[in-house]
Design a protein around this motif. Structure first.
Motif: not given
Length: 540
Positions: A9, A46-47, A49-50, A79, A83, A165, A168-171
């Motif tokens: 990531t 990110a979407r 991953a959510h 993705g 995670i 979703h 953004t995602f807090d990897w």
């Protein structure tokens, strides 16, 4: 010095922030294209991953793909691994029994697939693992999902899955040796074997593969992996491209010469990678249509040894620069790459061309030895040959779920099964697979060397050489060949073609003409099948 894990990531976040103008171009099944910038790729990933987190996907859980090279498959790469789960790419070209074995061996819980692969699941029937409960279709199917599958699985649409979703995602940060990808060997000598890549190995492989004497990609480049993303992670190109900030072209299922040439010209591809059969198809298209490259690209050839006439024609007649490379599923895969060194500067064009038939020099980070049957290293003279042993930070230490395979030595080396020579400059040439080398009267004959000579004949389109049982010499070479379109070669003229090119005792004993040759799921000649058919061809 500061400490921090090497995670895939980090490559995505780097490309998103600092290479916003680069593009990922996907070729759809109908030949049209769609393009994303790296920030858009990051948002869609990110979407995803959510969506996966919302489904409770756990660390280490295996999620399978049956998909072509496209942007959705790339989103799954980053993705799923991002995670902490494992992206398991499944080769749809394998036999149904092998695919069923792989899904069970991996214990996948989800399968993300192109709808055109639904018949594979129907053929497998109830042999899929009990843990596999969800199918996610990467595109809307042309027809209704078969009732047997709809009753057995939860069936979802990919775009509906990720819709709504956050972009953004807090990897998460986790230990770099966490598993990230699972790829299986092609299973030519038994059941396929899984190789479990870590985040660390993938990132280090990307750095190693992109050295100037290897891929050498820069942000101004556009790279097209024709090698599928279900085959050794497309030789690491989905990671190398983001590391360099280069643009990506993903050709989908249209891999014919005409489609590839058009896509290369439209997108300005500067480097493309594939197996020899791909470049033979492209070369045939160029010959038949009289087409020329506006800006000739670099073409990376791996998977199997490329006949020298193909390299020569692509370079001499069409201006391409052809690079040979070598690797395996177990080496992530880049282990050798062929580019010239200072000492070749004064060589003649003919000598430089002959050098190109070799697979290359070890990439920094890969330790390589060539040993004889007693385990002693052979001389670096380009003549003595033995089996290649490798080790390094992106070389497998064991197979997934199998810790006692004899391919791995007690002192940490992987036995590749490839027989090769190494010259004084460190260039390695694969002369055969250990199981394919022909033992005639106690001496070894390279089937690959004979094949490279045979394919140079203008009346042959493809050729394979196997060892057939012989009452006196134990084994003798037999050439199995496919005639070029519109030609009717004779055995005599094909056998005469070898005169003066190899020792007389190397010359094949016979030529068998066939309509087509069998290939493995990765495009290599399936010599196990040829041996099965013709092993006793010379026997009384």
């Amino acid at each position: 010095m500061q400490q921090g894990p090497l995670l895939v990531t980090h490559l995505l976040r780097y490309a998103e922030r600092f290479h916003r103008a680069a593009r990922i171009t996907t070729q759809r099944r109908d030949g049209s294209t769609a393009a994303l910038a790296y920030p858009e790729l990051a948002a869609r990933t990110a979407r995803l991953a959510h969506a996966l987190a919302a489904r409770g996907i756990a660390r280490g859980e295996r999620l399978a793909t049956l998909a072509w090279n496209d942007h959705r498959h790339l989103e799954l790469y980053y993705g799923v691994a991002g995670i902490g789960a494992v992206c398991h790419t499944v080769n749809p070209r394998l036999f149904p029994d092998q695919i069923a074995f792989i899904l069970n061996d991996a214990g996948d819980t989800h399968l993300f697939l192109d709808p055109m692969f639904l018949p594979i699941l129907c053929a497998i029937g109830d042999r899929v693992p009990a843990a596999l409960k969800t199918l996610v279709l990467l595109e809307p199917p042309a027809e209704t999902v078969p009732a047997t599958l709809a009753a057995r699985f939860e069936v979802l649409d990919y775009e509906a899955l990720i819709a709504g979703h956050a972009e953004t995602f807090d990897w998460p940060e986790f230990e770099e040796n966490t598993a990230a990808f699972l790829c299986y060997s092609s299973g030519t000598t038994g059941d396929p074997k899984g190789v479990l890549y870590s985040h660390r190995s993938c990132v280090l492989h990307a750095y190693g593969a992109n050295q100037p004497d290897s891929f050498g990609l820069r942000s101004v480049d556009t790279v097209m992996p024709v090698v599928p993303m279900f085959h050794v992670n497309a030789w690491g190109i989905p990671f190398v491209a983001l590391l360099a900030g280069a643009s990506l072209v993903l050709p989908g299922p249209r891999l014919d010469g005409a489609s590839l040439f058009r896509l290369m010209e439209e997108t300005g591809v500067t480097l493309s990678a594939g197996v020899p059969t791909i470049w033979l198809g492209l070369l045939n298209h160029l010959r038949e249509t009289g087409s020329r490259f506006a800006k000739p690209p670099r073409l990376l050839i791996g998977g199997s040894a490329c006949p020298l006439p193909i390299i020569e024609t692509l370079e001499r007649d069409y201006g391409a620069c052809v690079d040979h490379a070598w690797g395996m599923t177990e080496t992530s895969p880049i282990g050798l790459y062929n580019t010239p060194k200072r000492e070749q500067a004064g060589w003649s064009a003919a000598d430089r061309l002959r050098l190109k038939r070799k697979q290359g020099r070890p990439v920094a980070g890969v330790q390589l030895r060539i040993v004889d049957a007693e385990g002693r290293e052979v001389a670096m003279d380009g003549v003595a040959f033995g089996e290649i042993l490798v080790r390094g930070p992106w070389v497998a230490a064991a197979y997934f779920g199998h810790d006692d395979d004899p391919a791995f030595t007690a002192d940490g080396w992987f036995r590749t099964g490839d027989v090769a020579t190494m010259d004084e400059s460190g260039y390695v040439e694969i002369v055969d697979r250990a199981k394919d080398v022909i033992k005639s009267g106690g001496e070894w004959i390279s089937s690959i060397a004979l094949e490279n000579i045979a394919i140079g004949h203008p009346k042959l389109r493809e050729a394979a050489v196997i060892g057939a049982r012989h009452p006196k010499w134990d084994e003798r070479p037999v050439l199995v060949a496919v005639a070029a379109e519109g030609t009717t070669p004779t055995k005599a003229e094909i056998l005469e073609w070898f005169d003066g090119k190899v020792a007389k005792w190397w010359r094949p004993d016979d030529v068998i003409f066939v309509d087509e040759l069998p290939h493995t799921a990765t495009g290599k000649l399936l010599k196990t099948e040829l041996r099965k058919r013709y092993r006793d061809h010379l026997s009384p």
